[in-house]
Structures are given as structure tokens and as C-alpha cells.
Design a protein around this motif. Structure first.
Motif, short mmCIF file in Angstrom:
data_model
loop_
_atom_site.label_atom_id
_atom_site.label_comp_id
_atom_site.label_asym_id
_atom_site.label_seq_id
_atom_site.Cartn_x
_atom_site.Cartn_y
_atom_site.Cartn_z
N GLY A 13 0.74 -1.32 -0.01
CA GLY A 13 -0.08 0.06 0.02
C GLY A 13 0.86 1.18 0.04
N LEU A 14 0.13 2.40 0.34
CA LEU A 14 0.82 3.65 0.67
C LEU A 14 1.33 4.01 1.96
N VAL A 15 2.41 4.66 2.09
CA VAL A 15 3.10 4.34 3.44
C VAL A 15 3.67 5.77 3.57
N LEU A 16 3.44 6.74 4.34
CA LEU A 16 4.30 7.81 4.44
C LEU A 16 4.97 7.71 5.94
N GLU A 17 6.20 8.27 5.84
CA GLU A 17 7.05 8.12 7.10
C GLU A 17 7.74 9.39 7.39
N GLY A 18 7.34 10.25 8.25
CA GLY A 18 8.11 11.35 8.51
C GLY A 18 8.01 12.54 7.50
N LEU A 19 6.98 12.56 6.68
CA LEU A 19 6.92 13.58 5.44
C LEU A 19 6.70 15.07 5.93
N THR A 20 7.79 15.70 5.51
CA THR A 20 7.79 17.15 5.72
C THR A 20 8.09 17.96 4.20
N LEU A 26 7.90 28.74 4.58
CA LEU A 26 7.05 28.19 5.13
C LEU A 26 6.98 26.63 5.08
N ARG A 27 7.01 26.03 6.35
CA ARG A 27 6.79 24.57 6.65
C ARG A 27 5.27 24.31 6.67
N VAL A 28 4.83 23.54 5.78
CA VAL A 28 3.43 23.48 5.73
C VAL A 28 3.12 21.92 6.31
N LEU A 29 4.06 20.89 5.98
CA LEU A 29 3.84 19.59 6.47
C LEU A 29 4.97 19.21 7.46
N GLU A 30 4.78 18.92 8.63
CA GLU A 30 5.98 18.09 9.64
C GLU A 30 5.68 16.98 10.05
N LYS A 31 6.80 16.10 9.52
CA LYS A 31 6.83 14.59 9.86
C LYS A 31 5.44 13.96 9.91
N GLY A 67 11.79 16.30 3.59
CA GLY A 67 12.24 15.04 4.39
C GLY A 67 11.36 13.94 4.39
N GLY A 68 11.71 13.20 4.91
CA GLY A 68 10.66 11.77 5.11
C GLY A 68 10.85 10.81 3.89
#
Length: 248
Positions: A13-20, A26-31, A67-68
């Protein structure tokens, strides 16, 4: 409550790990971490500005990750183009539908199948699955109602027979009746084994429909669990906020 990576057949499947993800400085998504397996529906709840659209765009390769890791079907998505991710079986229905208003329904469908074998045959199959599109196949897409355009956007994404479908705010602006129709369409796809990642501003719409619901606030996943549990948490938070406003 399940963990981030738990679900059906997560190895494929789809796995996201610590996506930044950053937009400029501007940091929009953090981990951000989550998992989505075949035949599952996972929902992302959050208000405007929470980062939902950025999350979907990052997964599809429309904006870079800072990142991630992201994997689909056991394959690392880092460095893959949008076309390569589509070839893996991923597809996006963007917020706002983005149909081509001056083209007919049929032409919109064929554009969605530009890499599909026998696109006309596939378009006819989808017109049978979505009868309103079959009846309107010669009409300009811009003349369709909001609900009809949403069905067209969904059908266009299905032209490539995706195994993982991302839907960004698919019920925005729709009536309760049309919202119910969208979720009925998604439930049918879920039964066919398609993995569904769905975003919504309204947590109440997700109750009882998703395998898991994540709440995204300020680019972070604040809560996760079964939709029933999150609905209860949402109501409790609302009561607390109303109590504060009344000085209780």
C-alpha cells in the motif's frame, strides 16, 4: 486505535514516514506519517490551511518533499515523476474538480485515458457506471452541475484504472444528497480493492465511512483513530470551546 502504518496489506500500500514539505520558507507539513492499504478508505480531516492539499500534491509528486519517505507498492517514490507515479497505479482528483469546461464530457474522459489501452472502451464502461455522464456525454463539461462535474472528475481519474486514488475535498460545495452519492461511489471502488485517501473539512461526513481518520492541524497529524472515536472527540472539543466562550 491503530498505529500510523497499520492496515490491510501495507507492504503493497501507500506508506508515508515523517513527510515534511515546505512552501518557500513556510513549513506546511511536519513529519506526517500514515498508512493506506488496498481496499481501505483513510480520511484526512482539517480546515483550510491545514496542509491537506499540500499532502496530496506531495504524494503525487506535484511539490517536492523536504524530508521523510514515501512508498507505494513497496517502491520508494522519491525522485519519481508524476507520470511514473501514475504508472504505478496512483491518481489524484484535485480540489475544485478542474474539468475542462469547454470540452465535452466524452472529451474530458478521453483526456484522462491518454495512456490507457482502448480509451474509448474504458470511457464507455465508466459512462455505464456513472449514468449521468453517459446521458451528458456530448454536453460541455462547464454546463454540468457541481455534483455532475465531481462525478466527471472521478471518472476521468478512473480512466487509468488506478489502484490508489487520492481525492482532495470531493464533497466541497455539494448537497447532502450529492455527498451521499460521492461516498456511495467511493464505497463501490473500495469494494473493488482500490485504496482511497480522502480529505474533508467536515469530520461529521467521515463518521462510519473510513477505516481510519487523521486530523491535520498546522501541518501535523494531531489525532488518529476510527471515525466514530474522532467524532466523539470532535464533539467533546466543541463543548469545551463553547464552555470557554460562555465563561464556564
Amino acid at each position: 486505535m491503530r498505529g500510523h502504518g497499520e492496515g490491510k496489506a501495507m507492504g503493497t500500500g501507500l506508506v508515508l514516514e515523517g513527510l515534511t514539505v515546505y512552501r518557500g520558507r513556510l513549513r506546511v507539513l511536519e513529519k506526517v506519517s500514515l498508512g493506506l492499504g488496498a481496499g481501505e478508505m483513510v480520511c484526512i480531516a482539517g480546515m483550510n490551511g491545514a496542509g491537506k492539499t499540500t499532502l496530496f500534491q506531495a504524494v503525487m509528486g506535484l511539490c517536492p518533499a523536504a524530508g521523510g519517505r514515501m512508498r507505494y507498492g513497496g517502491r520508494d517514490l522519491g525522485g519519481l515523476t508524476v507520470a511514473e507515479r501514475r504508472a504505478l497505479g496512483m491518481a489524484l482528483v484535485p480540489e475544485g474538480r478542474h474539468v475542462f469546461p469547454g470540452l465535452t464530457v466524452w472529451e474530458n474522459l478521453l483526456l484522462g485515458g491518454y495512456r490507457t489501452q482502448a480509451p474509448a472502451l474504458r470511457a464507455r464502461e465508466l459512462c455505464r457506471q456513472f449514468p449521468v455522464l453517459g446521458r451528458a456525454r456530448r454536453r460541455a463539461a462547464g454546463l454540468l452541475s457541481g455534483g455532475e462535474q465531481q462525478q466527471l472528475a472521478l471518472a476521468r481519474a478512473l480512466m487509468g484504472r488506478p489502484s490508489c486514488l487520492l481525492l482532495d475535498e470531493p464533497t466541497m460545495g455539494l448537497s447532502p444528497k450529492l455527498t451521499a452519492q460521492v461516498f456511495a461511489d467511493l464505497e463501490r471502488l473500495r469494494g473493488e480493492g482500490v485504496a482511497l485517501l480522502v480529505s474533508s473539512q467536515r469530520l461529521d461526513q467521515l463518521t462510519g465511512k473510513a477505516d481510519r481518520v487523521y486530523r491535520l492541524e498546522g501541518g501535523r497529524l494531531e489525532l488518529e483513530g476510527q471515525s466514530r472515536v474522532l467524532s466523539q472527540a470532535n464533539r467533546a472539543r466543541g463543548r469545551e470551546e463553547r464552555g470557554k466562550s460562555l465563561g464556564m
